[in-house]
Design an enzyme around this catalytic site. Structure first.
Site, PDB file in Angstrom:
ATOM      1  CG  ASP A  27      13.011   8.515  -1.804  1.00  0.00           C
ATOM      2  OD1 ASP A  27      14.883   8.210  -2.284  1.00  0.00           O
ATOM      3  OD2 ASP A  27      12.761   8.565  -2.209  1.00  0.00           O
ATOM      4  CE  LYS A 132      14.939   7.548  -4.885  1.00  0.00           C
ATOM      5  NZ  LYS A 132      13.672   7.441  -5.153  1.00  0.00           N
ATOM      6  CB  CYS A 165      11.063   5.672  -3.853  1.00  0.00           C
ATOM      7  SG  CYS A 165      10.373   6.464  -4.163  1.00  0.00           S
TER       8      CYS A 165
HETATM    9  C1  C5J Z   1       8.986   8.172  -1.801  1.00  0.00           C
HETATM   10  C2  C5J Z   1       6.434   9.411  -2.155  1.00  0.00           C
HETATM   11  N1  C5J Z   1      10.016   8.361  -1.433  1.00  0.00           N
HETATM   12  N2  C5J Z   1       5.645   8.116  -1.760  1.00  0.00           N
HETATM   13  N3  C5J Z   1       7.782   8.728  -2.630  1.00  0.00           N
HETATM   14  O1  C5J Z   1       8.098   7.439  -2.208  1.00  0.00           O
HETATM   15  O2  C5J Z   1       6.508  10.099  -3.057  1.00  0.00           O
END
Ligand code: C5J
Length: 223
Positions: A27, A132, A165
Site C-alpha cells: 500500500d 485489495k 495493513c
Molecule cells: C493501510 C490504512 N494501508 N491504514 N491502510 O495501512 O488504512
C-alpha cells in the site's frame, strides 16, 4: 551463487532461499504518503510515512538487480463501490469517505490518481499488483494462489501502515505457513508509538508472527 542466505534479524537470524522469497510492498499509495492526499486530509502526519521511501527505493533496486520477485498491494475499491462494506464506508464519521471526491480523485478508488503507487516505487511490467478491499492482503484476493504458483514460501514485507495493513497481512501470512521478515526502516506508521509496538508484537515470543530487521542487512546478502 548461494541461494540460501542468512540475515541478521530479531528475535534471531532469518534464513531464506532467494528463489522462494518475494518482496511484498504494501500500500505505498499516493493517498497514504503524499502531502495533499487522503491520509493527510484526515489529519495524519505523512512525514512519518515518507521516511520509508528512500529505504524502500534502495532495497527495491537491489532486489530487482538480483532478479527476485516483487509483489505490490494497493488498498482500494471498484469505481461502483460494490466491494465496499457499509461498515468501512461510514467508519470514522469523516466528512469525506471512500468513494467521495478527495484531493487526489475519488478516495481509495481504483484508477484514481491517489490510489496509484507513489512514483518513487513505480511497479515494473511483470511485477504483480494485488488490489485489495481489506487491510489484510490475503482477504478476497488471489495473493495466496500467486505465491503458491511462484513457489514462494517466505516474504520480506515493507510498506504502510505498520500496525494496520502490514500487521494484518503478516498475521494472516503466518497462519498460512509463510515466514515473514518485516523491515523496520521500510515500514511506516503515522503514530511513532504504534510503529514500535507493532514491530515488538511481531518479533515477541520467539518471533510469534515473524522477524524484524533493517533493510541494509538484506541488501548486504544480495550483493
Ligand atoms: C493501510 C490504512 N494501508 N491504514 N491502510 O495501512 O488504512
Amino acid at each position: 551463487y548461494n541461494e540460501n542466505v542468512i540475515v541478521a534479524a530479531e528475535p534471531y537470524e532469518f534464513e531464506f532461499n532467494l528463489r522462494q522469497c518475494a518482496l511484498l510492498i504494501i500500500d505505498m499509495q499516493r493517498d497514504f504518503l503524499e502531502p495533499g492526499g487522503f491520509g493527510e486530509m484526515l489529519g495524519n502526519d505523512v512525514s512519518q510515512l515518507r521516511q520509508t521511501v528512500n529505504s524502500n527505493q534502495k532495497l527495491l533496486k537491489q532486489w530487482r538487480e538480483a532478479g527476485l520477485k516483487v509483489i505490490y498491494t494497493r488498498e482500494g475499491h471498484r469505481p461502483d463501490l460494490s466491494d465496499l462494506s457499509l461498515s468501512k464506508k461510514i467508519r470514522g464519521r469523516h466528512t469525506l469517505c471512500v468513494g467521495d471526491l478527495g484531493p487526489m480523485g475519488r478516495i481509495l478508488v481504483r484508477g484514481e490518481p491517489g490510489h496509484d503507487i507513489i512514483p518513487e516505487l513505480c511497479p515494473l511490467p511483470g511485477e504483480a499488483i494485488i488490489d485489495k478491499c481489506g487491510k489484510n492482503a490475503f482477504y478476497a484476493t488471489d495473493l495466496d494462489a500467486i505465491l503458491k504458483n511462484y513457489n514462494i514460501k517466505q516474504l520480506i514485507v515493507t510498506g504502510v501502515t505498520t500496525e494496520v495493513c502490514v500487521s494484518s497481512t503478516v498475521r494472516d501470512a503466518n497462519d498460512r505457513g509463510y515466514e515473514c521478515l518485516v523491515l523496520e526502516d521500510c515500514v511506516g506508521s503515522y503514530f511513532p508509538s504504534f510503529q514500535v509496538a507493532a514491530l515488538d508484537m511481531i518479533k515477541a515470543q520467539g518471533g510469534i508472527f515473524g522477524w524484524v530487521a533493517q533493510s541494509d542487512k538484506v541488501i548486504k546478502v544480495l550483493k
